[in-house]
Write an enzyme that holds these catalytic residues in place. Structure first.
Site, PDB file in Angstrom:
ATOM      1  N   CYS A 232     -27.138 -30.853  -7.724  1.00 16.24           N
ATOM      2  CA  CYS A 232     -28.187 -32.046  -6.918  1.00 16.24           C
ATOM      3  C   CYS A 232     -27.727 -33.985  -7.408  1.00 16.24           C
ATOM      4  CB  CYS A 232     -29.148 -32.034  -8.042  1.00 16.24           C
ATOM      5  SG  CYS A 232     -29.365 -31.889  -9.929  1.00 16.24           S
TER       6      CYS A 232
ATOM      7  N   CYS B 126     -26.683 -34.870 -10.454  1.00 12.83           N
ATOM      8  CA  CYS B 126     -26.041 -34.211 -11.026  1.00 12.83           C
ATOM      9  C   CYS B 126     -24.979 -35.144 -10.795  1.00 12.83           C
ATOM     10  CB  CYS B 126     -25.284 -32.545 -10.497  1.00 12.83           C
ATOM     11  SG  CYS B 126     -26.382 -31.134 -11.618  1.00 12.83           S
TER      12      CYS B 126
ATOM     13  N   ASP C 263     -15.143  -4.990 -19.782  1.00 13.27           N
ATOM     14  CA  ASP C 263     -13.914  -5.301 -20.572  1.00 13.27           C
ATOM     15  C   ASP C 263     -15.002  -5.658 -22.451  1.00 13.27           C
ATOM     16  OD1 ASP C 263     -11.967  -6.127 -22.284  1.00 13.27           O
ATOM     17  OD2 ASP C 263     -12.004  -7.899 -21.300  1.00 13.27           O
TER      18      ASP C 263
ATOM     19  N   ASP D 297     -11.456 -10.273 -18.783  1.00 10.22           N
ATOM     20  CA  ASP D 297     -10.811 -11.563 -18.044  1.00 10.22           C
ATOM     21  C   ASP D 297      -9.052 -11.760 -19.329  1.00 10.22           C
ATOM     22  OD1 ASP D 297     -11.593 -11.088 -20.940  1.00 10.22           O
ATOM     23  OD2 ASP D 297     -11.680 -13.478 -21.501  1.00 10.22           O
TER      24      ASP D 297
ATOM     25  N   ASP E 128      -6.282  -6.553 -19.414  1.00 11.66           N
ATOM     26  CA  ASP E 128      -7.522  -6.415 -18.494  1.00 11.66           C
ATOM     27  C   ASP E 128      -6.458  -6.120 -17.173  1.00 11.66           C
ATOM     28  OD1 ASP E 128      -9.631  -5.839 -20.445  1.00 11.66           O
ATOM     29  OD2 ASP E 128      -9.439  -7.596 -20.281  1.00 11.66           O
TER      30      ASP E 128
END
Lengths: 53, 725
Positions: free
Chosen positions: B41, B44, B441, B621, B625
């Site tokens: 917005c 921000c 994970d 992550d 993985d």
């Protein structure tokens, strides 16, 4: 119907003017951050120093 | 003056290598790009810009809300870490991007080129359409010929300029002996324009200039939407490789780009930094956070002679590391080969649009050829037969098809982008719609990867203050957790003297004349508990244990519950110890879990599920993985994941929460349904229009009407996705 001789070139010229303006908008990056520009206009703190590129 | 010139243009500078190296950091940091996934917005924008401008050394800062990114001009007095920290303190999540890798100007230029072509096509279309209205409403003889001629003067250059992308793509496809969607498009545009030119000079009654132009316009609109979705994703994909800005610190303290480091060099790895290479410790002792590579939550102690892998994070003590492998040879990059193998199987997925084109393109050509032959055979009038064939080509031209997919993916990706997800692969949405199994994970995905204190309130205030004071200076995750907890409850700390960190063991200091220690059980002389804990010993008093639990990632429970409610089978695969995995599985409500999985084992399990006919969504992550992510039907990783992992996954979660995953699966299902509906709409129009065209009744007016109507219907249908609850 002879008026068409003027009307058609005039309308093409005016349309072309709009097209050239649009090219200019694209070139000056006015479509780079449409969401940000829409929000910025609502905030007070940009009044003193508008967008400078 | 010469100094300024030199630093302004590093490429032209003929300065000696050492001087360049010393200044490399300053030069590099003059233009910084940050990713700000959570901004939304006006408040921000001003908040971020004010925070950045308030920092010393920042000359200019500008936020781009559309791309959720900030561009900052700085001088050498500040660095990226300071800015990131300032933003984090102000409450804005931010990540550094490599400005060089972004090459924003290049993608921008491409976008502007398409927009320019679109504008020209639109301008020409509207003018020719107006002239056509006069012809449709009955202009005849000289007036009609003049209008056709003016249309030709506008249309021919406009088509030659605007339709180039289609011509280029079609000729590429033809020279590779393939047929794609652009072949019938180009043929229809060229034939329509050519036929209309011929008719204009012959004073014919039908000219298709408007159709050829509106075809170009609508298709370019589809192309532009497609481009926009992909450019956000593409810049994000680069963004993600760029997140890990590759730098290494030499023994002398100079900071150099990682690609200039070679085998045998000695590097300095300070506490808190990521190990940039594979190597052996030559000096110092510390603890390493290996969670991204193995899934272990707890740090591992290292000493002289220990082997380090690229990607591990140094926690407590400075290390000197002799490089054994850097860049392409490091273990991080070797894993890429493994991943590449798994990737090829997924690339075999054919998107819905391609499948439609494979049936569509030959059918259209065949149909218009049949129409031509049929009319020549029936009437013997080649000119009329050609006219009918062109009409068939124009009417069947995949105008709506060209819009059907991009319009839907744009609407869906835009919606998911607002929810904090980035769709990187163009077919990810279609694949996500098919999944029936979700594999998670644990470390870094379901959990934050950092522990949280569980028995803070059982500890005396005095001990709390001592522990907080000891923990404050350390980068060890358990210390950070203690310091955070203390800060939350007022932040009072005991006055300590002579604080020293003993790498690999803990922190020691003097308090009121007594020695106080916070660290490992063996070092303190305490009895180790079965769970994650650190121990405090004050003077001769018995040691006090601080126990920890894994902190769940925000939205983890909500995501799992929602996915189960959608009827998906949820599985947890982790490299961590069984007790920790069972605890997390119980807390989020996953029944099927497996602990102590090696990276290959994870990939094998995912492969097994796929062979059993299940479509697997992998959420992970860590480096352990990556193989599993590549083997899965579709993959998601959080923004905190390692760069290699993020590059690999189809979708990236920009925020911290996992909750958007369940929304993504829902949106993808309805997006795929919209795409199929759009194909049905386009086919329906063709079903009515083709017999009319074959019979020779299709006028330019009917063609224009059919084309516009189908395109608008398809776009409106796609827009319904935005409002979906």
């Amino acid at each position: 119907m002879n008026v068409l001789v003027f009307l058609i070139p005039i309308s093409l010229f005016l349309g072309g003017l709009g097209l050239v303006a649009f090219f200019w908008f694209i070139k000056s990056q006015q479509f780079d951050d449409p969401q940000g520009d829409a929000e910025r206009i609502l905030a007070k703190d940009f009044d003193d120093h508008p967008r400078s590129e | 003056m010469s100094y300024a010139q030199m630093s302004a243009c590093p490429a032209c500078s003929a300065a000696p290598a050492a001087e360049t190296t010393a200044r490399a950091r300053d030069v590099k940091d003059t233009h910084i790009v940050l990713s700000l996934p959570a901004i939304h917005c006006a408040a921000c924008i001003s908040g971020v810009e004010r925070t950045l401008m308030g920092q010393a050394g920042v000359k200019a800062a500008r936020v781009n809300l559309t791309l959720k990114r900030a561009q900052i001009e700085t001088d050498h007095t500040t660095d990226t870490e300071t800015l990131l920290k300032a933003l984090t303190d102000a409450g804005y999540e931010s990540y550094e991007l490599d400005a060089g890798a972004l090459s924003a100007t290049q993608t921008d230029r491409q976008g502007r080129a398409i927009l320019t072509r679109l504008a020209v096509a639109g301008f020409a279309m509207m003018n020719v359409m107006l002239l056509s209205v006069a012809v449709w409403s009955g202009a005849s003889d000289a007036t009609r010929d003049m209008f056709h001629l003016i249309s030709a003067v506008i249309a021919v250059p406009a088509i030659a300029f605007s339709a180039q992308p289609f011509f280029i793509s079609a000729s590429n496809a033809l020279s590779a002996r393939r047929l794609n969607m652009d072949v019938p498009i180009s043929l229809a545009i060229i034939l329509a324009a050519g036929m209309s030119l011929f008719e204009t000079f012959q004073s014919g009654s039908h000219a298709y200039f408007d159709a050829a132009l509106s075809l170009t316009f609508f298709l370019l609109a589809g192309r532009y939407l497609d481009y926009r979705t992909r450019s956000v994703a593409r810049s994000a994909a680069q963004e993600l490789t760029a997140l890990e800005v590759p730098r290494a610190t030499l023994e002398s303290g100079a900071i150099v780009p990682i690609n200039t480091v070679s085998k045998g060099d000695i590097l300095r790895v300070v506490p808190g930094a990521r190990v940039p290479v594979d190597g052996i410790v030559t000096q110092g002792a510390s603890e390493l956070d290996r969670s991204l590579l193995t899934g272990e939550t707890l740090p591992v102690g290292v000493d002289v002679g220990a082997v380090l892998n690229a990607g591990e994070i140094n926690l407590t003590g400075p290390l000197l590391v002799q490089v054994t492998a850097a860049g392409q040879d490091s273990s991080l990059h070797r894993l890429a080969d493994l991943v590449a193998m798994a990737e090829t199987s997924r690339n075999r997925y054919t998107s819905l649009a391609d499948r439609a084109a494979q049936i569509y393109a030959p059918a259209v050509h065949l149909l218009s050829f049949v129409a031509f032959i049929g009319w020549v055979w029936m009437s013997g009038d080649i000119r009329h037969a050609l006219n009918v064939a062109v009409a068939v080509l124009i009417i069947t031209c995949p105008c709506a098809l060209g819009l059907a997919v991009p319009a839907v993916t744009t609407a869906a990706s835009g919606r998911l982008f607002r929810a904090g997800m980035l769709i990187k692969s163009s077919t990810a949405l279609e694949r996500l719609a098919e999944i029936d199994t979700v594999v998670f994970d644990k470390t870094g995905t379901l959990t934050e990867g950092c522990p949280a204190l569980s028995n803070w309130h059982d500890i005396s205030v005095e001990n709390r203050e001592i522990a907080a004071a000891l923990a404050v200076g350390s980068a060890h995750p358990l210390s950070v957790a203690i310091a955070d907890e203390a800060k939350k409850l007022g932040g009072k700390t005991a006055p300590l003297r002579d604080v020293t960190e003993v790498p690999g063991q803990g922190v020691e200091a003097r308090w009121n004349g007594q020695v106080v220690r916070l660290g490992r059980a063996s070092w303190i002389g305490a009895e180790a508990l079965p769970q994650t804990a650190t121990y405090l010993k004050v003077g001769d008093q018995p040691p006090v244990a601080f126990t920890f639990v894994d902190q769940l990632r925000a939205g983890a429970q909500a995501a799992v519950t929602a996915l189960k409610a959608q009827g998906k089978h949820v599985v947890l695969l982790s490299g961590d110890a069984p007790a920790a995995v069972a605890d997390i599985a119980g807390r989020v409500g996953i029944e099927a879990w497996k602990a102590s999985c090696l990276p290959m084992e994870k990939a094998l399990r995912v492969g097994e599920l796929s062979r059993a006919g299940r479509k697997v969504l992998m959420v992970g992550d860590g480096l352990n993985d990556t193989a599993a992510l590549a083997a899965a039907h579709v993959s998601i990783s959080p923004a905190s994941a390692l760069d290699a992992t993020r590059v690999l996954s189809d979708i990236v979660l920009l925020g911290k929460s996992l909750a958007p995953i369940s929304e993504a699966t829902q949106v993808s299902v309805s997006a795929t349904r919209r795409i199929k509906e759009n194909f049905a709409v386009a086919a329906g129009y063709n079903m009515i229009a083709i017999p009319v065209a074959l019979a020779g009744f299709a006028t330019p007016f009917a063609a224009a009407l059919a084309m516009s109507l189908s395109s608008i219907t398809v776009s409106l249908n796609a827009l319904r996705l935005r409002g979906l609850k």
